[in-house]
Scaffold this motif. Structure first.
Motif: not given
Length: 196
Positions: A111-112, A126-127, A148-149, A156-159
């Motif tokens: 994710l970073g 990166l969606d 949860d993360e 936030g709109g990511r798939t």
């Protein structure tokens, strides 16, 4: 006399360029090449973003950092990772993390990387994120924190796509593709995922 002076100047210049080349190639202390030095700067930035998520997933227990010292054999010079454990107050090798903790650290780093790519690409995000397995190494509390993360990313709109055999994830996943083995081959169901 002039030839001697020209020779001395040329020799001094050659020594300077030789030193620069040795430094860039990691042949001088701290024995980190210019390429690895640049990569370690990116890795530090990735760790900054990753630590925000790792903190959430571990209740603030762990923090990753770049280990710049020369590793044995020099193969990873400047690109080593260490983990700081708030419970013990000590830094240690990431190889000492349990399977579940390693998964949490790996997910945080992935994710970073996505966050750093977005910040360096002029806001291009990166969606979509796909996570393949790893959830089985988490205890129930760690599983909930990881989910949860991932839910925050989704909000936030990511798939977010998960590939897993962990039954406990069914409570958190609303829609999916389920593959079920039968005596005549596998069947595929697409749509709502019912809890176990």
């Amino acid at each position: 006399m002039a030839a001697h002076r020209d020779n001395t100047t040329a020799l001094a210049e050659a020594e300077l360029w030789s030193t620069v080349a040795d430094r860039c190639n990691g042949r001088m202390p701290p024995r980190v090449s210019l390429q690895r030095w640049v990569l370690s700067a990116y890795l530090e930035e990735i760790c900054t973003f990753a630590n925000r998520r790792l903190g959430s997933m571990t209740g603030g227990r762990y923090r990753l950092s770049v280990h710049r010292d020369r590793e044995w054999g020099g193969g990873k010079a400047g690109l080593g990772l260490r983990v700081y454990d708030v419970y013990t107050g000590r830094e240690r090798e990431v190889s000492t993390l349990s399977g579940g903790e390693t998964f949490q650290a790996s997910l945080s780093l992935a994710l970073g990387v996505a966050d750093v790519v977005a910040s360096h690409a002029g806001g291009v995000r990166l969606d979509a994120l796909f996570v393949d397995e790893g959830f089985g190494t988490l205890d129930s509390e760690a599983l909930q924190l990881a989910m949860d993360e991932l839910d925050r990313l989704r909000e936030g709109g990511r798939t977010v796509g998960l590939i897993s055999h962990v039954g406990g994830l069914r409570e958190r996943i609303r829609t999916g593709i389920e593959v079920c083995p039968t005596d005549r081959g596998s069947t595929v169901s697409v749509g709502s995922v019912s809890p176990v």
